[in-house]
Design a protein around this motif. Structure first.
Motif, PDB file in Angstrom:
ATOM      1  N   UNK A  38       0.775  -1.332   0.131  1.00  0.00           N
ATOM      2  CA  UNK A  38       0.033   0.069  -0.149  1.00  0.00           C
ATOM      3  C   UNK A  38       0.911   1.125  -0.152  1.00  0.00           C
ATOM      4  N   UNK A  39       2.279   1.219   0.049  1.00  0.00           N
ATOM      5  CA  UNK A  39       2.923   2.353  -0.049  1.00  0.00           C
ATOM      6  C   UNK A  39       3.408   2.868   1.355  1.00  0.00           C
ATOM      7  N   UNK A  40       3.031   2.201   2.319  1.00  0.00           N
ATOM      8  CA  UNK A  40       3.161   2.582   3.870  1.00  0.00           C
ATOM      9  C   UNK A  40       4.303   2.064   4.459  1.00  0.00           C
ATOM     10  N   UNK A  41       5.430   2.990   5.083  1.00  0.00           N
ATOM     11  CA  UNK A  41       6.389   2.494   5.688  1.00  0.00           C
ATOM     12  C   UNK A  41       5.858   1.567   6.876  1.00  0.00           C
ATOM     13  N   UNK A  42       6.960   0.830   7.358  1.00  0.00           N
ATOM     14  CA  UNK A  42       6.573   0.201   8.751  1.00  0.00           C
ATOM     15  C   UNK A  42       7.905   0.437   9.471  1.00  0.00           C
ATOM     16  N   UNK A  43       7.700   1.355  10.472  1.00  0.00           N
ATOM     17  CA  UNK A  43       8.636   1.929  11.703  1.00  0.00           C
ATOM     18  C   UNK A  43       8.731   0.816  12.984  1.00  0.00           C
ATOM     19  N   UNK A  44       9.716   0.209  13.322  1.00  0.00           N
ATOM     20  CA  UNK A  44       9.741  -0.630  14.412  1.00  0.00           C
ATOM     21  C   UNK A  44      11.017   0.137  15.234  1.00  0.00           C
ATOM     22  N   UNK A  45      10.626   0.746  16.073  1.00  0.00           N
ATOM     23  CA  UNK A  45      11.533   1.759  16.627  1.00  0.00           C
ATOM     24  C   UNK A  45      12.570   0.773  17.565  1.00  0.00           C
ATOM     25  N   UNK A  46      13.882   1.407  17.159  1.00  0.00           N
ATOM     26  CA  UNK A  46      14.807   0.176  17.561  1.00  0.00           C
ATOM     27  C   UNK A  46      15.531  -0.584  16.850  1.00  0.00           C
ATOM     28  N   UNK A  47      14.543  -1.324  15.943  1.00  0.00           N
ATOM     29  CA  UNK A  47      14.838  -2.260  15.183  1.00  0.00           C
ATOM     30  C   UNK A  47      15.273  -1.729  13.802  1.00  0.00           C
ATOM     31  N   UNK A  48      14.158  -1.110  13.079  1.00  0.00           N
ATOM     32  CA  UNK A  48      14.257  -0.470  11.864  1.00  0.00           C
ATOM     33  C   UNK A  48      13.183  -0.066  11.090  1.00  0.00           C
ATOM     34  N   UNK A  49      13.157   0.274   9.796  1.00  0.00           N
ATOM     35  CA  UNK A  49      12.215   0.538   8.869  1.00  0.00           C
ATOM     36  C   UNK A  49      12.328  -0.164   7.637  1.00  0.00           C
ATOM     37  N   UNK A  50      10.963  -0.644   7.289  1.00  0.00           N
ATOM     38  CA  UNK A  50      10.809  -1.201   6.227  1.00  0.00           C
ATOM     39  C   UNK A  50       9.999   0.025   5.169  1.00  0.00           C
ATOM     40  N   UNK A  51      10.481   0.220   4.225  1.00  0.00           N
ATOM     41  CA  UNK A  51       9.842   1.323   3.254  1.00  0.00           C
ATOM     42  C   UNK A  51      10.121   0.739   1.751  1.00  0.00           C
ATOM     43  N   UNK A  52       9.225   1.593   0.806  1.00  0.00           N
ATOM     44  CA  UNK A  52       9.167   1.200  -0.586  1.00  0.00           C
ATOM     45  C   UNK A  52       9.817   2.313  -1.351  1.00  0.00           C
ATOM     46  N   UNK A  53      10.857   2.090  -2.024  1.00  0.00           N
ATOM     47  CA  UNK A  53      11.638   2.961  -2.988  1.00  0.00           C
ATOM     48  C   UNK A  53      11.142   2.822  -4.438  1.00  0.00           C
TER      49      UNK A  53
END
Length: 91
Positions: A38-53
């Motif tokens: 859906x084009x949304x980033x997933x931010x897991x504080x301290x672990x990392x961020x999944x995003x679409x480029x």
């Protein structure tokens, strides 16, 4: 580590059965995938961020013939490690 190893470790750490741990892991992966789709980033504080480029279309060359070819634009999943993960890995 493969998926089965991850399931075993999650089950042991959480007290879940392996079947429940596997369902939880699958649900997590599915949720991350759906958000990225859906084009949304997933931010897991301290672990990392999944995003679409978005990778732009470019022109490349066939390595055998040297003939130019068009490389189409595409969307890619990207992961950026968070501060705590970076520190844990670097020692």
């Amino acid at each position: 580590m493969n998926k089965n190893d991850l399931v075993t470790q999650v089950a042991a750490a959480s007290g879940l059965t392996k079947a429940d741990a596997e369902r939880a892991i699958e649900a997590t992966f599915s949720s991350i995938t759906d958000s990225l789709r859906d084009g949304e980033a997933v931010r897991l504080i301290g672990f990392g961020t999944f995003a679409v480029t978005n990778r732009q279309a470019t022109e490349g060359r066939n390595p055998r013939t040297g003939e130019p070819l068009k490389i189409p634009a595409k969307r890619l999943a990207k992961f950026s490690a968070g501060k705590q993960l970076k520190e844990a890995v670097s020692g």
